[in-house]
Write an enzyme that holds these catalytic residues in place. Structure first.
Site, PDB file in Angstrom:
ATOM      1  N   ASP A   1      36.753  30.070  36.071  1.00  0.00           N
ATOM      2  CA  ASP A   1      38.131  29.587  36.149  1.00  0.00           C
ATOM      3  C   ASP A   1      38.237  28.109  35.794  1.00  0.00           C
ATOM      4  OD1 ASP A   1      38.862  32.098  36.970  1.00  0.00           O
ATOM      5  OD2 ASP A   1      39.163  31.579  39.070  1.00  0.00           O
TER       6      ASP A   1
ATOM      7  N   TYR B   1      42.081  42.318  34.884  1.00  0.00           N
ATOM      8  CA  TYR B   1      43.504  42.025  34.958  1.00  0.00           C
ATOM      9  C   TYR B   1      44.255  42.780  33.857  1.00  0.00           C
ATOM     10  CZ  TYR B   1      42.798  38.066  38.192  1.00  0.00           C
ATOM     11  OH  TYR B   1      42.501  37.284  39.276  1.00  0.00           O
TER      12      TYR B   1
ATOM     13  N   GLU C   1      42.154  43.402  30.401  1.00  0.00           N
ATOM     14  CA  GLU C   1      40.771  42.957  30.257  1.00  0.00           C
ATOM     15  C   GLU C   1      39.833  44.163  30.329  1.00  0.00           C
ATOM     16  OE1 GLU C   1      41.166  38.604  32.489  1.00  0.00           O
ATOM     17  OE2 GLU C   1      40.394  40.334  33.601  1.00  0.00           O
TER      18      GLU C   1
END
Length: 418
Positions: free
Chosen positions: A50, A369, A386
């Site tokens: 992230d 996701y 994804e």
């Protein structure tokens, strides 16, 4: 341009670069009916982490008959703040002006979410861009942090929007789903009691000014999406599906267009993997609406019933000024253990308890996701998700399918325990 024909055929829009480690994550999908255009967004990262997010990317897809032609990938350098990384795309279309608002957060440097939570010091900014030509060009970035959150940000260890699409309600209100880590107690310089709660950011003047609603409490909730469903005539209900660490999805309802939500409940039909995962939800109107339905265990139920999930005695019924016979579609990995086997669930009676179908598996294997979009004029549904062979970070695929495929699928399987 790459053409994607229906049905249930996937096309890769964003591919991980093995040599450099560049990875694309966090899909967001928006469909614009007037121009028959898809806008597919994602984060471009230098690794899967992230904190290594860099900027947002966009691909525009044009519906040609019942297939999609995709244009080249574009870096959205407009969606940046100096010294910050851009994350969590959350687009919404305002039908009266035709504008697209792309919300996102900009996080200072490589400050991690965990660091913000431990120290209770927010490093995120709430930002958006606006496009008036269906995503061909974008205006300058606007930082809304002070306007929307103000001094309350001192109690927010961090926050984010979406990810995935926002919606416009029947009333015209624009809704951007969000969540914040609220600091309720401090010890010395540490935030010792921090819990995430979902909330809505909204605009009632076509995107000129924005505000935020109340936290969804007391259940811990995070990444979320919302959809508008039919309640009593003139009183549509806002449904929220939120990620939790509690092994099941949280559901909550609002009767005031997202200003506040009633107490959320955990749905045992909708499993979360051990670490949880984002999911997507949309409302739609099926072509054929039977007077009764069969749920996943074969019990019939009338189309109009009292709603035990709401504090107020709303009923499901058709109204001239409200969405008619709205159902829900929901996408999420189906495993109870890990992020695999992306499933599409449907719900014919969103205001009733435990009315979700078993999942139709859209993608077998690693899945993460996702974001759904309805192509109402074609009776089609699109999903940006994804996926990969070894892990879910390898690529982001686009798939177009019909609601009939989901509703009539006989090969539905129960959530996997793998």
């Amino acid at each position: 341009m790459e053409e994607v024909p229906p049905y249930s055929l996937s096309s890769t829009l964003f591919q991980q670069e093995e040599q450099s480690g560049v990875t694309y994550r966090i899909p967001a999908l928006l469909y614009l009916p007037p121009t028959h255009t898809f806008l597919a967004f994602a984060e471009k990262r230098t690794s899967v982490r992230d904190e290594d997010a860099a900027c947002l990317v966009l691909r525009r897809g044009l519906m040609k008959g019942r297939s999609v032609q995709w244009g080249p990938q574009r870096l959205l350098m407009e969606a940046t703040l100096p010294g910050h990384r851009t994350m969590n795309p959350c687009p919404v279309w305002e039908k009266n002006t035709g504008r697209v608002y792309l919300f996102f957060i900009c996080v200072r440097g490589h400050v991690t979410e965990r660091c913000q939570i431990v120290w209770g010091k927010n490093a995120a900014r709430l930002c958006f861009l606006c496009s008036e030509d269906a995503g061909c060009s974008w205006g300058e970035v606007k930082d809304l942090t002070e306007e929307v959150i103000g001094s309350e940000v001192k109690r927010w260890a961090t926050f984010a929007v979406g990810p995935g699409h926002g919606i416009q309600l029947h009333s015209g209100r624009l809704i951007i789903p969000a969540y914040a880590y609220y600091v309720s107690r401090w010890f010395l310089c540490f935030a010792c009691s921090v819990k995430p709660h979902s909330l809505m950011i909204y605009s009632d003047d076509f995107g000129v000014t924005w505000h935020h609603g109340k936290f969804i409490e007391p259940q811990v909730t995070g990444e979320c999406q919302v959809a508008e469903v039919a309640g009593t005539a003139g009183n549509p209900v806002l449904y929220c599906s939120a990620r939790t660490p509690s092994r099941f999805r949280a559901e909550a309802f609002s009767t005031d267009s997202g200003g506040c939500f009633q107490k959320p409940t955990l749905n045992p039909q909708l499993h979360e993997p051990r670490t949880g995962c984002q999911g997507s939800v949309v409302s739609f109107r099926p072509l054929k609406m039977p007077n009764t339905y069969q749920d996943s265990i074969g019990k019939g139920a009338p189309a109009t019933q009292k709603c035990p999930l709401l504090d107020s005695p709303l009923e499901v019924e058709k109204g001239a000024e409200t969405p008619s016979a709205t159902w829900l579609l929901y996408s999420h990995p189906t495993s109870k253990r890990k992020r695999i086997n992306l499933g599409i669930y449907y719900n014919r009676n969103p205001l009733e308890v435990n009315c979700w179908s078993r999942p139709w598996i859209l993608n077998r294997g690693p899945s993460g996701y996702s974001d759904l979009a309805v192509v109402e004029e074609q009776d089609l549904v699109a999903c940006l998700f994804e996926c990969g062979e070894k892990n879910e970070y390898e690529r982001i695929d686009f798939c177009l399918f019909s609601d009939h495929e989901v509703l009539s699928c006989e090969d539905c399987t129960s959530p996997s325990s793998d």
